[in-house]
Scaffold this motif. Structure first.
Motif, mmCIF file in Angstrom:
data_model
loop_
_atom_site.group_PDB
_atom_site.id
_atom_site.type_symbol
_atom_site.label_atom_id
_atom_site.label_comp_id
_atom_site.label_asym_id
_atom_site.label_seq_id
_atom_site.Cartn_x
_atom_site.Cartn_y
_atom_site.Cartn_z
ATOM 1 N N UNK A 287 0.818 -1.210 0.000
ATOM 2 C CA UNK A 287 0.000 0.000 0.000
ATOM 3 C C UNK A 287 0.853 1.262 0.000
ATOM 4 N N UNK A 288 0.244 2.295 -0.522
ATOM 5 C CA UNK A 288 0.892 3.598 -0.601
ATOM 6 C C UNK A 288 1.219 4.142 0.791
ATOM 7 N N UNK A 289 2.335 4.846 0.878
ATOM 8 C CA UNK A 289 2.723 5.542 2.099
ATOM 9 C C UNK A 289 3.267 6.914 1.730
ATOM 10 N N UNK A 290 3.152 7.854 2.643
ATOM 11 C CA UNK A 290 3.848 9.125 2.446
ATOM 12 C C UNK A 290 5.349 8.854 2.376
ATOM 13 N N UNK B 192 1.740 13.448 7.824
ATOM 14 C CA UNK B 192 0.557 13.112 8.615
ATOM 15 C C UNK B 192 -0.736 13.227 7.818
ATOM 16 N N UNK B 193 -0.656 13.655 6.555
ATOM 17 C CA UNK B 193 -1.870 13.930 5.796
ATOM 18 C C UNK B 193 -2.193 12.905 4.717
ATOM 19 N N UNK B 194 -1.222 12.109 4.294
ATOM 20 C CA UNK B 194 -1.489 11.139 3.250
ATOM 21 C C UNK B 194 -1.481 11.727 1.859
ATOM 22 N N UNK B 195 -0.714 12.782 1.662
ATOM 23 C CA UNK B 195 -0.629 13.442 0.357
ATOM 24 C C UNK B 195 0.799 13.321 -0.173
ATOM 25 N N UNK B 196 1.058 12.246 -0.900
ATOM 26 C CA UNK B 196 2.363 11.988 -1.482
ATOM 27 C C UNK B 196 2.406 12.636 -2.861
ATOM 28 N N UNK B 197 3.383 13.506 -3.081
ATOM 29 C CA UNK B 197 3.441 14.272 -4.328
ATOM 30 C C UNK B 197 3.677 13.389 -5.553
ATOM 31 N N UNK B 198 4.074 12.146 -5.355
ATOM 32 C CA UNK B 198 4.370 11.249 -6.476
ATOM 33 C C UNK B 198 3.174 10.403 -6.915
ATOM 34 N N UNK B 199 2.108 10.380 -6.120
ATOM 35 C CA UNK B 199 0.988 9.489 -6.395
ATOM 36 C C UNK B 199 -0.340 10.215 -6.221
#
Length: 421
Positions: free
Chosen positions: A80-83, A89-96
């Motif tokens: 699963x995706x991770x930061x 703390x927000x779950x907003x990864x700039x790559x995905x």
């Protein structure tokens, strides 16, 4: 490498390889998702960064804590995706593309265990592993309406896991319901305590079995406590009203929550002690790679890492002195049967469309609540009892070191009582 399974963006789109699991066991038939900081044999551990993924060889061994769940019958669903490097703390990864919060789709899932919480909340997985250094189990669980436990530091092995800040890092998980959550807990907390990475905790890794500590407690002996400084960290009147309602549910089961004497240090002092320790350790672990891969990180994550460069020996010593004093004070406050009740986070998950400035302000306010468990090494569980503006909002119980199973048992009783009501 891309996120897949639209619309939840929970799982990573990587080549699938067979992962063995037990044919029978307490978790037989349940699907397991694994945060991409844990090794799974045959898979690369990308840590939320495409460049890191490209450079990393496939793991030859599965992380022991993950293997325990697989051996108990759960079958592997995917990574699963991770930061990035679990430092958000927000779950907003700039790559995905962002994982989707099924309970409140216009709001963030929370991170860094973003894909794992999205998978369980969205019913794509029955169980998903995560980690909690600064709140990456508790905040996403509160945001998405799930149970989430930050375990006692050192209780569960982190072998085969990307380190962020070893004296703060803990293994965690999400599950579809409290019964499944408890089954996983009984497995992973029954293993011998792991040697502490980072070594400064001094509490959870001493060898006291979690089940022994938990069963030495009894609901009738629970001493429920509140700290006014924590209650005041909710965002506004709506959140305060809902928190009082959640508190009434808890006290119906556990009895009156008595006000505790204010702690010696302020929440601001705890926040900065936590930030300095975390950032210093994070830079020590990843600074060399970051320095040699300019431009590979999203700005917010890189800023947090580079803050660690500024923490000199004196600043670190002062932060650790605050930490040590707080740990002792909290140990004395709780004793053997004390439980601190507090808001998990300031309110509902922030809106995805909110400004970077507002998201940062929320993060900093949330960490003033979340850092107490990290600084002390003591366990904390969040329970999905509240709703604010149509989105989930959790309440937490923080207990003495190694009271993990006891907290889950109390949480189960509270949730059952609330469901009956």
């Amino acid at each position: 490498m891309q996120a897949m399974r639209y619309p939840l963006n929970a799982f990573l789109d990587v080549p699938q390889v067979p992962v063995s699991n037990g044919e029978t066991g307490p978790l037989a038939g349940l699907g397991l998702a694994v945060k991409d900081i844990f090794d799974v044999a045959g898979y690369r551990t990308g840590c939320g960064n495409p460049q890191k993924f490209t450079e990393t060889a496939p793991a030859t061994k599965t992380a022991p804590a993950v293997q325990l769940i697989l051996d108990a019958g759960a079958h592997f669903l995917g990574k699963t995706q991770t930061d990035e490097f679990a430092f958000s703390l927000m779950g907003q990864n700039s790559h995905f593309p962002e994982p989707v919060n099924s309970a409140a789709p216009d709001r963030v899932t929370g991170g860094s265990s973003s894909g794992s919480v999205a998978a369980v909340a969205g019913r794509l997985a029955d169980i998903a592993t995560g980690s909690d250094t600064g709140g990456s189990i508790r905040a996403p669980a509160s945001f998405c309406g799930l149970v989430g436990l930050r375990t006692s530091h050192g209780r569960i092995s982190l072998e085969g896991t990307m380190p962020l800040a070893p004296s703060l890092d803990t293994f965690g998980w999400f599950a579809k319901d409290i019964e499944t959550y408890e089954k996983v807990a009984e497995l992973v907390l029954s293993a011998p305590p792991s040697p502490l990475r980072g070594g400064s905790d001094g509490e959870a890794g001493r060898g006291e079995g979690a089940s022994t500590a938990a069963t030495s407690h009894h609901k009738a002996r629970t001493k429920l406590l509140r700290l006014a400084a924590l209650d005041e960290l909710v965002l506004g009147d709506t959140e305060a009203t809902e928190y009082r309602r959640m508190l009434s549910i808890v006290t119906t089961v556990l009895g009156e929550a008595k006000p505790a004497k204010p702690l010696t240090h302020s929440t601001d002092e705890f926040y900065w002690a936590f930030r300095k320790v975390q950032a210093h350790e994070a830079w020590a672990n990843h600074g060399e790679w970051i320095s040699s891969h300019a431009g590979s990180l999203g700005k917010g994550v890189e800023d947090r890492f580079r803050f660690g460069m500024t923490i000199d020996d004196q600043a670190l010593a002062e932060a650790n002195a605050t930490r040590t004093a707080f740990r002792g004070e909290l140990r004395d406050l709780l004793g053997d049967d004390g439980i601190l009740v507090l808001p998990t986070v300031p309110g509902a998950a922030p809106l995805k469309a909110d400004t970077p400035e507002n998201l940062l302000a929320y993060r900093e306010r949330a960490l003033r609540l979340l850092c107490l468990s990290g600084l002390s090494g003591f366990p904390q569980i969040t329970l999905p009892l509240g709703t604010v503006n149509g989105a989930p909002f959790g309440v937490s119980l923080l207990g003495p070191s190694n009271s993990d199973l006891h907290l889950i048992s109390l949480g189960k009783s509270i949730l059952e009582s609330n469901n009956k009501g």
